[in-house]
Design a protein around this motif. Structure first.
Motif, PDB file in Angstrom:
ATOM      1  N   TYR A  93       0.826   3.657  -3.255  1.00 46.56           N
ATOM      2  CA  TYR A  93       0.252   4.991  -3.061  1.00 46.56           C
ATOM      3  C   TYR A  93       1.330   6.069  -3.119  1.00 46.56           C
ATOM      4  O   TYR A  93       1.051   7.217  -3.473  1.00 46.56           O
ATOM      5  CB  TYR A  93      -0.523   5.049  -1.753  1.00 46.56           C
ATOM      6  N   SER A 143     -11.387  -4.297   6.401  1.00 51.17           N
ATOM      7  CA  SER A 143     -12.081  -3.039   6.100  1.00 51.17           C
ATOM      8  C   SER A 143     -13.295  -2.846   6.998  1.00 51.17           C
ATOM      9  O   SER A 143     -13.705  -1.720   7.275  1.00 51.17           O
ATOM     10  CB  SER A 143     -12.517  -3.032   4.628  1.00 51.17           C
ATOM     11  N   ASP A 179      -3.330   9.705   3.407  1.00 56.95           N
ATOM     12  CA  ASP A 179      -4.065   9.122   4.529  1.00 56.95           C
ATOM     13  C   ASP A 179      -3.954   7.599   4.517  1.00 56.95           C
ATOM     14  O   ASP A 179      -3.777   6.968   5.564  1.00 56.95           O
ATOM     15  CB  ASP A 179      -5.542   9.520   4.466  1.00 56.95           C
ATOM     16  N   THR A 180      -4.083   7.009   3.330  1.00 62.48           N
ATOM     17  CA  THR A 180      -3.977   5.556   3.209  1.00 62.48           C
ATOM     18  C   THR A 180      -2.589   5.076   3.591  1.00 62.48           C
ATOM     19  O   THR A 180      -2.437   4.055   4.271  1.00 62.48           O
ATOM     20  CB  THR A 180      -4.309   5.110   1.777  1.00 62.48           C
ATOM     21  N   HIS A 213       0.828  -1.206   0.000  1.00 64.62           N
ATOM     22  CA  HIS A 213       0.000   0.000   0.000  1.00 64.62           C
ATOM     23  C   HIS A 213       0.866   1.261   0.000  1.00 64.62           C
ATOM     24  O   HIS A 213       0.628   2.200  -0.779  1.00 64.62           O
ATOM     25  CB  HIS A 213      -0.912   0.015   1.241  1.00 64.62           C
ATOM     26  N   GLU A 219      -2.784  17.499  -8.713  1.00 64.78           N
ATOM     27  CA  GLU A 219      -3.957  17.011  -7.987  1.00 64.78           C
ATOM     28  C   GLU A 219      -3.657  16.940  -6.483  1.00 64.78           C
ATOM     29  O   GLU A 219      -2.509  16.961  -6.058  1.00 64.78           O
ATOM     30  CB  GLU A 219      -4.359  15.629  -8.511  1.00 64.78           C
ATOM     31  N   ASP A 220      -4.730  16.821  -5.693  1.00 69.07           N
ATOM     32  CA  ASP A 220      -4.601  16.747  -4.235  1.00 69.07           C
ATOM     33  C   ASP A 220      -4.347  15.285  -3.820  1.00 69.07           C
ATOM     34  O   ASP A 220      -5.215  14.427  -4.025  1.00 69.07           O
ATOM     35  CB  ASP A 220      -5.883  17.257  -3.579  1.00 69.07           C
ATOM     36  N   GLN A 259      -2.334   5.189   7.355  1.00 69.63           N
ATOM     37  CA  GLN A 259      -3.060   4.077   7.966  1.00 69.63           C
ATOM     38  C   GLN A 259      -2.293   2.769   7.827  1.00 69.63           C
ATOM     39  O   GLN A 259      -2.233   1.960   8.763  1.00 69.63           O
ATOM     40  CB  GLN A 259      -4.445   3.947   7.341  1.00 69.63           C
ATOM     41  N   SER A 267      -4.141  14.043  -0.804  1.00 69.58           N
ATOM     42  CA  SER A 267      -4.455  13.836   0.615  1.00 69.58           C
ATOM     43  C   SER A 267      -4.968  12.431   0.900  1.00 69.58           C
ATOM     44  O   SER A 267      -4.592  11.792   1.900  1.00 69.58           O
ATOM     45  CB  SER A 267      -5.498  14.860   1.081  1.00 69.58           C
ATOM     46  N   HIS A 268      -5.852  11.932   0.024  1.00 73.19           N
ATOM     47  CA  HIS A 268      -6.413  10.598   0.247  1.00 73.19           C
ATOM     48  C   HIS A 268      -5.304   9.542   0.241  1.00 73.19           C
ATOM     49  O   HIS A 268      -5.299   8.635   1.086  1.00 73.19           O
ATOM     50  CB  HIS A 268      -7.461  10.284  -0.827  1.00 73.19           C
ATOM     51  N   CYS A 269      -4.407   9.652  -0.703  1.00 72.99           N
ATOM     52  CA  CYS A 269      -3.300   8.691  -0.794  1.00 72.99           C
ATOM     53  C   CYS A 269      -2.418   8.761   0.453  1.00 72.99           C
ATOM     54  O   CYS A 269      -1.989   7.734   0.985  1.00 72.99           O
ATOM     55  CB  CYS A 269      -2.458   8.956  -2.036  1.00 72.99           C
TER      56      CYS A 269
END
Length: 268
Positions: A70, A227, A89-90, A66, A82-83, A93, A85-87
């Motif tokens: 990512y 998940s 965060d992953t 991951h 692009e943003d 985690q 942020s999601h990547c």
């Protein structure tokens, strides 16, 4: 005149030698049986170690994949404006999950090296401490607790047995999360065979397929997707090792979507 005593002495010597020979043969048979048992235990340990290493390498690689994949996406997204942020965060985690897995492995390793400190323990006090600790993790959820009274004294290591209760209660708390009214029962009874005491935690959570009950206590074994329910898959494995070190046994019964009961028995 001297012949009879000589024959008698020879007979006694022969009998003594025969007895010694039989004793030596019995010792040899016992030694061979012990060697066979030790070889079987060694083979079982080696097989378990190979399985353990396979599971460790597989499960530790997952968060690494991951982070790596990512990380590549982040570079591409930054290039495209692009943003990411999601990547990020992953990745965060995954790194945290990997850290928890490593901590759990270290705890398992320490357990194997830790000497038991057995003493007479009021089991009810250990249960109360574990309940207070787990309630702090409930996040404001309303839990219908049913805790038995008049708990017996047991012989065991206080710190380790407290861990068993924490793992079992945390497991019940986690898998009742989707219930509108979670119910967790904690109790005890004399063991069915009359040797020792059986303790249990029963919940009304999601349960699991009883065909996979033996897998529940395996290293990194999960019967529900990560998940849906977080965790390292090592909590119940640690509980099992602690119970086994106390000379006890542990088992689980469940019906899918109708709750779970985990019980462990300690010798009297």
């Amino acid at each position: 005149m001297d012949q009879q005593p000589s024959i008698s002495a020879a007979t006694e010597a022969t009998t003594a030698s025969s007895t010694q020979l039989e004793a030596l043969q019995a010792q040899l048979r016992q030694s061979e049986a012990d060697n066979q048992r030790l070889r079987a235990e060694l083979n079982a340990t080696q097989a378990e170690l190979e399985h353990f290493m396979h599971k460790v390498s597989h499960d530790l690689r997952a968060p690494l994949r991951h982070i790596t994949s990512y990380g590549t996406l982040v570079r591409e997204m930054l290039t495209d404006g692009e943003d990411p942020s999601h990547c990020l965060d992953t990745m965060d985690q995954s790194a945290r999950h990997m850290g928890k897995m490593i901590d759990a492995l270290l705890a398992l390793s320490r357990l194997a090296k830790t000497s038991l400190q057995p003493m007479a323990l009021p089991m009810g006090e250990l249960v109360a401490e574990a309940v207070r600790g787990v309630q702090a993790q409930a996040g404001g959820r309303q839990i219908d607790w049913h805790v038995a009274s008049d708990w017996p004294m047991v012989q065991g290591d206080a710190a380790l047995l407290r861990q068993v209760w924490v793992h079992l209660l945390a497991n019940a708390l986690k898998f009742t999360r989707k219930r509108e009214q979670a119910r967790i029962e904690i109790g005890w009874a004399p063991a069915g065979d009359g040797a020792g005491t059986t303790f249990f935690v029963q919940d009304n959570g999601v349960g699991f397929n009883p065909a996979f009950s033996e897998q529940l206590f395996g290293l990194f074994q999960r019967l529900h997707s990560a998940s849906e329910y977080e965790g390292t898959g090592l909590g119940l494995a640690l509980a099992r090792q602690i119970v086994l070190r106390h000379g006890g046994r542990i088992e689980a019964q469940a019906v899918l979507d109708q709750g779970c009961r985990v019980s462990f028995t300690l010798p009297g």
